[in-house]
Design a protein around this motif. Structure first.
Motif: not given
Length: 503
Positions: A61-74, A447-461
């Motif tokens: 959630t923190a990752t998504a917030v930072v992502g949309v914060y950056g998105a709204l800035v631009y 979009v990048g902020g939302q991709t971090a949710r994939l880490l719940r379903y796949m490994s970091q590599p």
């Protein structure tokens, strides 16, 4: 002689560039100090527990917030460019934007419990950056006469050096001030940085020689009143929609970030349709260039989707998976955010000279394709590092290598993107088109902020490798169509049709 490289102060140039570039360089440097200082610690602040002085959000959630914060800035860079074009002029828009940014950082620096002032501060920073960011870049482009594309590219690279000088110092200064839960002290440092930038901008304004003072298409009195009514109505609808959503009991931070991500994607789609489907007195050449620009925009969005995971996913990797020592000295995780701007400052002069030497032989599409390829390679390296980090903490120099590879991609895409936007922009949309360029950052960040949710379903590599494949595939597509894009942009003539000879 005026304009000679290395000339004195009186003739209005510095090493062959207009003296106004120094004023804009320093303004952007301090604004970026405030922006990147906050960005370096925002993820950690949002994820920190209440006992640690933070908000206590889950990491995705923190990752998504930072992502949309950056998105709204631009995202707000688009209306910010419109306001400069129609109401304030770029010069006053930059001053107003910087003032609002400073107020936002001050709100966040107030040491009160609760998140109310934090969200207000972030909202003010978003609004202020939307005014400042596109218009200061527009002013850089307007310092150079039309047709001097190579020198303008070099000028934007110099301007980019200012961005990264502020970005280099900020993570170290702000993160060390914010250690041990002293978050508001770090936020205060960002406010001071913006104040210094504003002071310098006002004092150095005489060197701009009228650039950005007059709106390109000033609204009439009746149009201003209509604009005010539209803005108030839009704000009312937005507030009402959020209120209704809250009443349903389904509104939460995660869903709100997803909604903002969808909105962010729809905005550039709608805006490109507005430009191309309306008349706006565009010439055929301007329409052709806009069609080419859409390809470059999409490539840039993919680039930023990966690149702007630095303050979240890569920052967290630094904290959790690396040995945070540089030459035996301990550093904060956020200080790793200084690696990228340090390397950019080293290589900016090299790339500035490279673009001048290559001239028109290498077009924007080839530069963008190389940038995408390098950002893909950087995440291949990241996948290898993550694989090793599954058993033990790895050297922080792995992250340094990742950022080194990214630098070559960034310097092939970002300053070139600024310059090509000025070059391809229809005359009626010049300031707004810089806002459109920053929409590529917005789409990528959201979009990048939302991709971090994939880490719940796949490994970091696997996560890093998946994003790498996307970037490399996009690079190959762009390179395959590079010649066609050069034709659309007017960099090359189309080949004669069979049987018709010369026309």
């Amino acid at each position: 002689m005026a304009g000679r490289v290395g000339s004195r102060v009186g003739d209005g140039t510095v090493f062959g560039h207009p003296r106004g570039i120094v004023t804009l360089f320093l303004t952007e440097m301090w604004e970026r100090f405030s922006f990147y200082g906050l960005r370096a610690i925002l993820f950690f602040f949002l994820a920190a527990t209440a006992a640690g002085g933070g908000i206590g959000l889950p990491k995705p959630t923190a990752t998504a917030v930072v992502g949309v914060y950056g998105a709204l800035v631009y995202l707000l860079a688009l209306p910010g460019g419109w306001v400069a074009d129609r109401l304030l002029g770029a010069r006053r828009a930059v001053l107003a934007g910087g003032s609002v940014i400073m107020l936002g950082h001050i709100c966040m620096a107030v040491p009160l419990r609760g998140a109310g002032l934090i969200w207000l501060g972030l909202a003010l920073i978003v609004a202020g950056t939307g005014l400042l960011k596109p218009n200061i870049s527009t002013m850089v482009g307007q310092l150079y006469p039309e047709g001097e594309n190579a020198r303008r590219d070099a000028g934007f690279s110099i301007f980019y050096l200012g961005i990264n000088l502020g970005a280099f110092a900020a993570p170290y200064v702000v993160s060390n001030l914010a250690k041990d839960g002293r978050w508001h002290l770090g936020f205060g440092a960002a406010a001071v940085g913006m104040a210094i930038g504003l002071t310098q901008y006002v004092l150095g304004g005489r060197h701009l020689r009228g650039v950005g003072e007059i709106p390109g298409h000033r609204l009439t009195s009746e149009e201003r009143r209509h604009f005010g009514r539209v803005v108030l109505a839009g704000l009312g609808v937005a507030v009402a929609a959020i209120a209704v959503w809250a009443v349903t009991g389904t509104l939460n931070i995660d869903r709100f970030t997803v909604a903002l991500t969808v909105l962010t994607i729809l905005v550039p789609v709608g805006y490109f349709a507005y430009i191309l489907l309306g008349s706006h007195n565009l010439t055929p050449e301007e329409r052709s260039r806009m069609k080419a620009y859409i390809w470059l925009f999409a490539a840039a969005a993919i680039f930023w989707m990966i690149y702007d995971l630095a303050p979240t996913v890569l920052n967290d990797f630094a904290a959790e998976r690396t040995d945070l020592r540089v030459f035996g000295h301990p550093i904060t995780a956020a200080t790793t955010q200084s690696f990228n701007p340090l390397l950019i400052m080293i290589f900016v002069p090299v790339f500035a000279m490279l673009w001048v030497r290559l001239g028109a032989r290498v077009g924007a599409a080839q530069k963008f394709a190389f940038g995408l390829f390098m950002i893909g390679v950087s995440f291949v390296v990241m996948a290898l590092a993550a694989q090793m980090a599954e058993t033990h903490r790895i050297s922080v120099w792995w992250l340094f290598l990742v950022y080194l590879v990214q630098v070559f991609g960034e310097l092939s895409l970002s300053p070139v993107g600024l310059s090509v936007t000025v070059e391809l922009a229809p005359r009626a949309f010049r300031s707004q088109m810089l806002g459109v360029w920053y929409l590529s950052f917005a789409v990528g960040d959201a979009v990048g902020g939302q991709t971090a949710r994939l880490l719940r379903y796949m490994s970091q590599p696997a996560y890093f490798l998946t994003l790498a494949v996307i970037a490399v595939a996009a690079s190959a597509v762009l390179l395959a169509f590079a010649h066609r894009l050069r034709v659309l942009m007017g960099e090359e003539r189309p080949p004669p049709r069979a049987g018709r000879g010369r026309e």
